[in-house]
Design a protein around this motif. Sequence first.
Motif, PDB file in Angstrom:
ATOM      1  N   MET A  39      21.519 -48.699  18.738  1.00 42.19           N
ATOM      2  CA  MET A  39      21.605 -50.026  19.335  1.00 42.19           C
ATOM      3  C   MET A  39      21.469 -49.943  20.848  1.00 42.19           C
ATOM      4  N   LYS A  40      21.010 -51.037  21.438  1.00 46.98           N
ATOM      5  CA  LYS A  40      20.926 -51.149  22.885  1.00 46.98           C
ATOM      6  C   LYS A  40      21.987 -52.136  23.361  1.00 46.98           C
ATOM      7  N   ILE A  41      22.349 -52.035  24.636  1.00 47.39           N
ATOM      8  CA  ILE A  41      23.367 -52.947  25.160  1.00 47.39           C
ATOM      9  C   ILE A  41      22.840 -53.680  26.392  1.00 47.39           C
ATOM     10  N   SER A  42      23.321 -54.905  26.535  1.00 46.26           N
ATOM     11  CA  SER A  42      23.023 -55.719  27.712  1.00 46.26           C
ATOM     12  C   SER A  42      24.249 -56.565  28.014  1.00 46.26           C
ATOM     13  N   PHE A  43      24.206 -57.289  29.102  1.00 47.27           N
ATOM     14  CA  PHE A  43      25.253 -58.265  29.386  1.00 47.27           C
ATOM     15  C   PHE A  43      24.596 -59.544  29.873  1.00 47.27           C
ATOM     16  N   SER A  44      25.253 -60.657  29.582  1.00 42.54           N
ATOM     17  CA  SER A  44      24.752 -61.953  30.024  1.00 42.54           C
ATOM     18  C   SER A  44      25.155 -62.190  31.473  1.00 42.54           C
ATOM     19  N   THR A  45      24.261 -62.807  32.220  1.00 42.70           N
ATOM     20  CA  THR A  45      24.572 -63.116  33.617  1.00 42.70           C
ATOM     21  C   THR A  45      25.639 -64.205  33.739  1.00 42.70           C
ATOM     22  N   LEU A  46      26.089 -64.764  32.604  1.00 55.31           N
ATOM     23  CA  LEU A  46      27.255 -65.653  32.649  1.00 55.31           C
ATOM     24  C   LEU A  46      28.472 -64.925  33.220  1.00 55.31           C
ATOM     25  N   ALA A  47      28.488 -63.600  33.089  1.00 58.72           N
ATOM     26  CA  ALA A  47      29.644 -62.814  33.540  1.00 58.72           C
ATOM     27  C   ALA A  47      29.729 -62.710  35.054  1.00 58.72           C
ATOM     28  N   CYS A  48      28.623 -62.965  35.740  1.00 62.67           N
ATOM     29  CA  CYS A  48      28.605 -62.712  37.187  1.00 62.67           C
ATOM     30  C   CYS A  48      27.929 -63.860  37.937  1.00 62.67           C
ATOM     31  N   PRO A  49      28.517 -65.053  37.894  1.00 59.87           N
ATOM     32  CA  PRO A  49      27.880 -66.219  38.516  1.00 59.87           C
ATOM     33  C   PRO A  49      27.799 -66.139  40.036  1.00 59.87           C
ATOM     34  N   ARG A 100      25.558 -46.523  20.749  1.00 53.53           N
ATOM     35  CA  ARG A 100      24.251 -46.682  21.374  1.00 53.53           C
ATOM     36  C   ARG A 100      23.231 -45.698  20.818  1.00 53.53           C
ATOM     37  N   THR A 101      21.986 -46.129  20.836  1.00 56.56           N
ATOM     38  CA  THR A 101      20.884 -45.274  20.408  1.00 56.56           C
ATOM     39  C   THR A 101      20.432 -44.422  21.579  1.00 56.56           C
ATOM     40  N   ARG A 102      20.413 -43.118  21.371  1.00 53.36           N
ATOM     41  CA  ARG A 102      19.937 -42.204  22.403  1.00 53.36           C
ATOM     42  C   ARG A 102      18.748 -41.428  21.858  1.00 53.36           C
ATOM     43  N   HIS A 103      17.620 -41.548  22.512  1.00 53.20           N
ATOM     44  CA  HIS A 103      16.433 -40.830  22.077  1.00 53.20           C
ATOM     45  C   HIS A 103      16.262 -39.561  22.906  1.00 53.20           C
ATOM     46  N   LYS A 104      15.792 -38.526  22.243  1.00 50.98           N
ATOM     47  CA  LYS A 104      15.621 -37.236  22.910  1.00 50.98           C
ATOM     48  C   LYS A 104      14.606 -37.329  24.035  1.00 50.98           C
ATOM     49  N   HIS A 105      13.559 -38.133  23.815  1.00 52.85           N
ATOM     50  CA  HIS A 105      12.489 -38.250  24.809  1.00 52.85           C
ATOM     51  C   HIS A 105      12.348 -39.702  25.247  1.00 52.85           C
ATOM     52  N   SER A 106      12.191 -39.905  26.532  1.00 46.51           N
ATOM     53  CA  SER A 106      11.942 -41.248  27.046  1.00 46.51           C
ATOM     54  C   SER A 106      10.476 -41.611  26.823  1.00 46.51           C
ATOM     55  N   LEU A 107      10.129 -42.854  27.093  1.00 44.92           N
ATOM     56  CA  LEU A 107       8.752 -43.298  26.899  1.00 44.92           C
ATOM     57  C   LEU A 107       7.788 -42.508  27.780  1.00 44.92           C
ATOM     58  N   GLN A 108       6.617 -42.239  27.221  1.00 53.16           N
ATOM     59  CA  GLN A 108       5.575 -41.494  27.922  1.00 53.16           C
ATOM     60  C   GLN A 108       4.518 -42.468  28.450  1.00 53.16           C
ATOM     61  N   THR A 109       3.825 -42.065  29.506  1.00 51.06           N
ATOM     62  CA  THR A 109       2.760 -42.882  30.092  1.00 51.06           C
ATOM     63  C   THR A 109       1.411 -42.235  29.812  1.00 51.06           C
ATOM     64  N   ASN A 110       0.428 -43.049  29.454  1.00 57.52           N
ATOM     65  CA  ASN A 110      -0.890 -42.504  29.125  1.00 57.52           C
ATOM     66  C   ASN A 110      -1.609 -41.997  30.376  1.00 57.52           C
ATOM     67  N   LEU A 111      -2.746 -41.333  30.173  1.00 54.42           N
ATOM     68  CA  LEU A 111      -3.449 -40.698  31.287  1.00 54.42           C
ATOM     69  C   LEU A 111      -3.989 -41.713  32.287  1.00 54.42           C
ATOM     70  N   ARG A 112      -4.324 -42.913  31.809  1.00 58.05           N
ATOM     71  CA  ARG A 112      -4.838 -43.942  32.716  1.00 58.05           C
ATOM     72  C   ARG A 112      -3.722 -44.613  33.507  1.00 58.05           C
ATOM     73  N   GLY A 113      -2.486 -44.420  33.051  1.00 58.91           N
ATOM     74  CA  GLY A 113      -1.354 -45.012  33.751  1.00 58.91           C
ATOM     75  C   GLY A 113      -1.116 -46.473  33.447  1.00 58.91           C
ATOM     76  N   ASP A 114      -1.744 -46.996  32.376  1.00 62.56           N
ATOM     77  CA  ASP A 114      -1.597 -48.422  32.084  1.00 62.56           C
ATOM     78  C   ASP A 114      -0.973 -48.700  30.721  1.00 62.56           C
ATOM     79  N   GLY A 115      -0.465 -47.666  30.042  1.00 65.53           N
ATOM     80  CA  GLY A 115       0.133 -47.863  28.731  1.00 65.53           C
ATOM     81  C   GLY A 115       1.202 -46.824  28.450  1.00 65.53           C
TER      82      GLY A 115
END
Length: 526
Positions: free
Chosen positions: A1-11, A268-283
Amino acid sequence: MKISFSTLACPDFEWSDIYSMAKDFRFDGIEIRGIGRETSAPKAAPFSEARLADTIAKLRSLRLEIPCLTSGACIKFPEKAEANRAEIIEYAKLAQKLGTPYVRILADLNPMPADDIDDDMIAETLRSLVPVAEEYNVTFLVETNGVYSDTARLAKLLDSVKSRKVAALWDMHHPYRFAGESPETTVANLGEYIKFIQVKDSVLREDGSVEYRLLGEGDIPVKDMIEALDTINYNGYISLEWVKRWAPELSDAGIVIPRFANYMESYRTRHKHSLQTNLRGDGQYPWPKERILNYTFPDILDRVCEEFPNQYAFRYTELDYTRTYPEFRDDVDTFARALLAMGVKKGDHVAIWATNVPQWYITFWATTKIGAVLVTVNSEYRIHEAEYLFRQSDTMTLVMIDGIKNISYTDIIRELCPELESCAPGELRSEKLPYLRNIITCGTRQPGCYTWEEAMDLSKNVPYSEVEKVRRTIDIHDVANMQYTSGTTGFPKGVMLTHYNVVNNGKAIGDCMDLSTADRMMIQVP
């Protein structure tokens, strides 16, 4: 799972304070419900036309997402229909620019039920918003508040809308506090409709009013709720909704947000590897190149849905079928439930005899989710070849189109199984094909066969939790696919391919081609 918070907490926080806090406490995202004095996200300064590009760049550099824009539009009031629609469209436009998959809307105004609502009117309003959701590639989420804290009622409402673009936001607090629902009941009622979750804790005062508490200090059974979510393999966001904007006496964000992050750490979900970027740098893509993956097909699809919820999986040009990855997974899960309802078990063989149609892909991924084996049938087969394959493969369930070119699959199957003329769907007992029980047609209605729509309707008889029970028994070395050789030098042989085989074969091709989210692949072959 991922976590976030609502900006209602910090007006009272500046935007820079909000994203800095999210980064410092390792949040995955920020749920936007206004910033500073501005309660409307489209009107907030960081999302203005002048600053939007910088905001997106900053979030990307911090690896933060905005998973949900929480609008204040309440469609309960017919007299506000025009203003609500205009507000919702503005939110949808902003969501598209931000890459945000979800926009919250309210079907009732208050946390607890106050007066009744016309469900038909709400359903009609939601149906009228579906084209907006499709245009901007967002999903509208109806919150479990007010009368819809009765989640069976909300599920019935969503069923009547009949669109993947309208789903549920489960506010964990309201169904438990105001409808007396157990976590298991809520998850059973809403199931796959749950796309985003808000959480807060509370106790009831002696006068019956609600007193909000720090997470873990009230009596909301949050741990039981998370365990219930595990039965449907929920891997989306859980967002802290600390309503300090509406209740200034509550503790400050600097206290509650770090505590929430600490409370949720073990979930929380923890992945061994973070997202990778392609060779062109756009994906981007999920796994490093030249690495073997030890995942099943359902594992792969879940990770892609988690990382790229707005990415299109399919866009057919001649068929009415366009799906993001999460929407496609919903179709897969529905058909997986349908297969279980037909009696398909782990290890059973399901054949697909079709050209490049959506049902081909749905069938493949659904079989992998319940441990069945997909048997691929050559689209050019005639009767003798088809009979040999179905008999030799012990096919139990067949999914088929009407035919291709001058080959009529329906004529062939009627000749092989004349018993279809007098049997009910799912009750075939064929002399020539003794293992075959179910035939599903993706074209015309045929005697003794389910139509695709009828098959999908069977999913209502099986909760998604049953799919998850089977899915958790699947190993990477289980057979996922049986492909038959051409038979040039002898009878065709059924080649057994495991999850491990096919997943890594596909990954190797993707690695060599540097495929990423920036690419679009056209597949026109049968």
